[in-house]
Design a protein around this motif. Structure first.
Motif, PDB file in Angstrom:
ATOM      1  N   LEU A 106       0.691  -1.267   0.111  1.00  0.00           N
ATOM      2  CA  LEU A 106       0.076   0.116  -0.072  1.00  0.00           C
ATOM      3  C   LEU A 106       0.946   1.260  -0.089  1.00  0.00           C
ATOM      4  CD1 LEU A 106      -3.094   1.063  -0.172  1.00  0.00           C
ATOM      5  CD2 LEU A 106      -2.908   1.071   2.443  1.00  0.00           C
ATOM      6  N   LEU A 107       1.887   1.168   0.622  1.00  0.00           N
ATOM      7  CA  LEU A 107       2.912   2.395   0.745  1.00  0.00           C
ATOM      8  C   LEU A 107       3.485   2.667  -0.861  1.00  0.00           C
ATOM      9  CD1 LEU A 107       5.080   1.834   4.029  1.00  0.00           C
ATOM     10  CD2 LEU A 107       3.561   3.741   3.362  1.00  0.00           C
ATOM     11  N   ARG A 108       3.887   1.596  -1.500  1.00  0.00           N
ATOM     12  CA  ARG A 108       4.325   1.761  -2.749  1.00  0.00           C
ATOM     13  C   ARG A 108       3.338   2.037  -3.763  1.00  0.00           C
ATOM     14  NH1 ARG A 108       8.326  -3.439  -2.959  1.00  0.00           N
ATOM     15  NH2 ARG A 108       9.915  -2.587  -1.847  1.00  0.00           N
ATOM     16  N   GLU A 109       1.942   1.582  -3.560  1.00  0.00           N
ATOM     17  CA  GLU A 109       0.838   1.999  -4.440  1.00  0.00           C
ATOM     18  C   GLU A 109       0.182   3.285  -4.136  1.00  0.00           C
ATOM     19  OE1 GLU A 109      -3.976   0.941  -3.881  1.00  0.00           O
ATOM     20  OE2 GLU A 109      -2.891  -0.812  -3.957  1.00  0.00           O
ATOM     21  N   ARG A 110       0.473   3.907  -3.031  1.00  0.00           N
ATOM     22  CA  ARG A 110       0.258   5.438  -2.819  1.00  0.00           C
ATOM     23  C   ARG A 110       1.659   6.314  -2.960  1.00  0.00           C
ATOM     24  NH1 ARG A 110      -3.949   5.014   2.156  1.00  0.00           N
ATOM     25  NH2 ARG A 110      -5.552   3.809   0.861  1.00  0.00           N
ATOM     26  N   GLY A 111       2.423   5.616  -3.504  1.00  0.00           N
ATOM     27  CA  GLY A 111       3.675   6.798  -3.859  1.00  0.00           C
ATOM     28  C   GLY A 111       4.368   6.931  -2.612  1.00  0.00           C
ATOM     29  N   HIS A 112       4.423   6.537  -1.597  1.00  0.00           N
ATOM     30  CA  HIS A 112       5.224   6.690  -0.412  1.00  0.00           C
ATOM     31  C   HIS A 112       6.690   5.990  -0.414  1.00  0.00           C
ATOM     32  CE1 HIS A 112       1.904   8.729   1.364  1.00  0.00           C
ATOM     33  NE2 HIS A 112       1.149   7.853   1.327  1.00  0.00           N
ATOM     34  N   ARG A 113       6.703   4.979  -1.021  1.00  0.00           N
ATOM     35  CA  ARG A 113       8.136   4.549  -1.153  1.00  0.00           C
ATOM     36  C   ARG A 113       8.200   3.891  -2.761  1.00  0.00           C
ATOM     37  NH1 ARG A 113       8.529   6.307   3.015  1.00  0.00           N
ATOM     38  NH2 ARG A 113       9.539   5.691   4.656  1.00  0.00           N
ATOM     39  N   ASP A 114       9.605   4.152  -2.834  1.00  0.00           N
ATOM     40  CA  ASP A 114      10.103   3.606  -4.229  1.00  0.00           C
ATOM     41  C   ASP A 114      10.116   2.225  -4.370  1.00  0.00           C
ATOM     42  OD1 ASP A 114      12.241   2.697  -6.276  1.00  0.00           O
ATOM     43  OD2 ASP A 114      12.004   4.690  -6.424  1.00  0.00           O
ATOM     44  N   GLU A 115       9.737   1.651  -5.376  1.00  0.00           N
ATOM     45  CA  GLU A 115       9.655   0.301  -5.791  1.00  0.00           C
ATOM     46  C   GLU A 115      11.157  -0.539  -5.516  1.00  0.00           C
ATOM     47  OE1 GLU A 115       7.507  -3.061  -6.490  1.00  0.00           O
ATOM     48  OE2 GLU A 115       6.744  -1.033  -6.649  1.00  0.00           O
ATOM     49  N   GLU A 116      11.967   0.108  -5.571  1.00  0.00           N
ATOM     50  CA  GLU A 116      13.494  -0.443  -5.312  1.00  0.00           C
ATOM     51  C   GLU A 116      14.041  -0.288  -4.156  1.00  0.00           C
ATOM     52  OE1 GLU A 116      14.698  -2.209  -7.914  1.00  0.00           O
ATOM     53  OE2 GLU A 116      13.099  -1.570  -9.122  1.00  0.00           O
ATOM     54  N   HIS A 117      13.227   0.703  -3.342  1.00  0.00           N
ATOM     55  CA  HIS A 117      13.729   0.859  -1.912  1.00  0.00           C
ATOM     56  C   HIS A 117      13.205  -0.220  -0.893  1.00  0.00           C
ATOM     57  CE1 HIS A 117      14.949   2.877   1.733  1.00  0.00           C
ATOM     58  NE2 HIS A 117      15.583   3.854   1.224  1.00  0.00           N
ATOM     59  N   PRO A 118      13.852  -0.845   0.062  1.00  0.00           N
ATOM     60  CA  PRO A 118      13.236  -1.938   0.967  1.00  0.00           C
ATOM     61  C   PRO A 118      12.303  -0.837   1.956  1.00  0.00           C
ATOM     62  CG  PRO A 118      15.748  -2.008   0.858  1.00  0.00           C
ATOM     63  CD  PRO A 118      15.349  -0.894   0.115  1.00  0.00           C
ATOM     64  N   VAL A 119      11.251  -1.401   2.413  1.00  0.00           N
ATOM     65  CA  VAL A 119      10.259  -0.852   3.251  1.00  0.00           C
ATOM     66  C   VAL A 119      10.674  -1.196   4.612  1.00  0.00           C
ATOM     67  CG1 VAL A 119       8.033  -0.374   3.649  1.00  0.00           C
ATOM     68  CG2 VAL A 119       8.795  -0.397   1.523  1.00  0.00           C
ATOM     69  N   TRP A 120      10.913  -2.371   4.885  1.00  0.00           N
ATOM     70  CA  TRP A 120      10.906  -3.025   6.050  1.00  0.00           C
ATOM     71  C   TRP A 120      12.237  -3.598   6.389  1.00  0.00           C
ATOM     72  CZ3 TRP A 120       7.476  -1.079   9.456  1.00  0.00           C
ATOM     73  CH2 TRP A 120       6.322  -1.056   9.025  1.00  0.00           C
ATOM     74  N   GLY A 121      12.980  -3.518   7.665  1.00  0.00           N
ATOM     75  CA  GLY A 121      14.497  -3.777   7.742  1.00  0.00           C
ATOM     76  C   GLY A 121      14.785  -5.298   8.083  1.00  0.00           C
TER      77      GLY A 121
END
Length: 183
Positions: A106-121
């Motif tokens: 959902l973060l990626r779908e809404r443009g809050h995170r780039d597809e290439e960048h990890p969201v969770w560590g």
């Protein structure tokens, strides 16, 4: 969550430590560490804004509903998330994966995170609680997390009030471990 430090520049930050330290370092030490680490990371160190935390909570709530989980507490913070979920047919690691995948998507779908960048560590931590008193203590801890950084209390509609349930312990049985403690 790493087992070894393979990048030489990251080794300079200090030895690898698994899990939570018995004595936590002071906030200023943690902030200084993050400042040194930010210069050495492959990706920018990103945090979540309050709006992005709402997006994370929305996705986690949908995952809780879809998977049939019972969640007793949740807080979406700038750099981590706390979720207290009742025992379920899914393993703890599977529950974390479901919540991470839903929120990442959902973060990626809404443009809050780039597809290439990890969201969770990493895969997160699973901790088992032994008594209703432990569950209530952790609920209070999770609920107070946003307040400690000056954010309002987070009340999510998908979080269920704790009823004293534990595996093998009826919430209706007269057991001193089952008594509700004042909040």
């Amino acid at each position: 969550m790493s087992k070894a430090i393979s990048v030489r520049s990251l080794r300079e930050l200090g030895p690898l430590h698994q899990g939570r330290r018995t004595v936590q370092p002071a906030g200023r030490e943690i902030r200084a560490f993050y400042e040194r680490a930010a210069e050495k990371l492959r990706y920018d160190l990103l945090t979540f804004s309050p709006g992005q935390c709402g997006c994370i909570a929305e996705a986690m709530g949908e995952a809780v509903r879809r998977c049939g989980y019972t969640c007793y507490a949740a807080a979406a913070m700038p750099d981590h998330v706390h979720v207290l979920i009742r025992k379920h047919r899914d393993r703890g690691e599977t529950m974390i994966e479901n919540l991470q995948n839903a929120s990442r998507d959902l973060l990626r779908e809404r443009g809050h995170r780039d597809e290439e960048h990890p969201v969770w560590g990493g895969p997160g931590w699973v901790v088992f609680l032994e008594t209703p008193a432990d569950v209530r203590r952790v609920i209070r801890y999770v609920e107070q997390n946003p307040v400690k950084i000056g954010w309002p209390v987070q009340n999510w509609i998908w979080v269920t009030e704790y009823d004293g349930w534990l595996p093998g312990l009826s919430p209706h049985r007269r057991d001193p471990r089952n008594r509700k403690r004042p909040r």
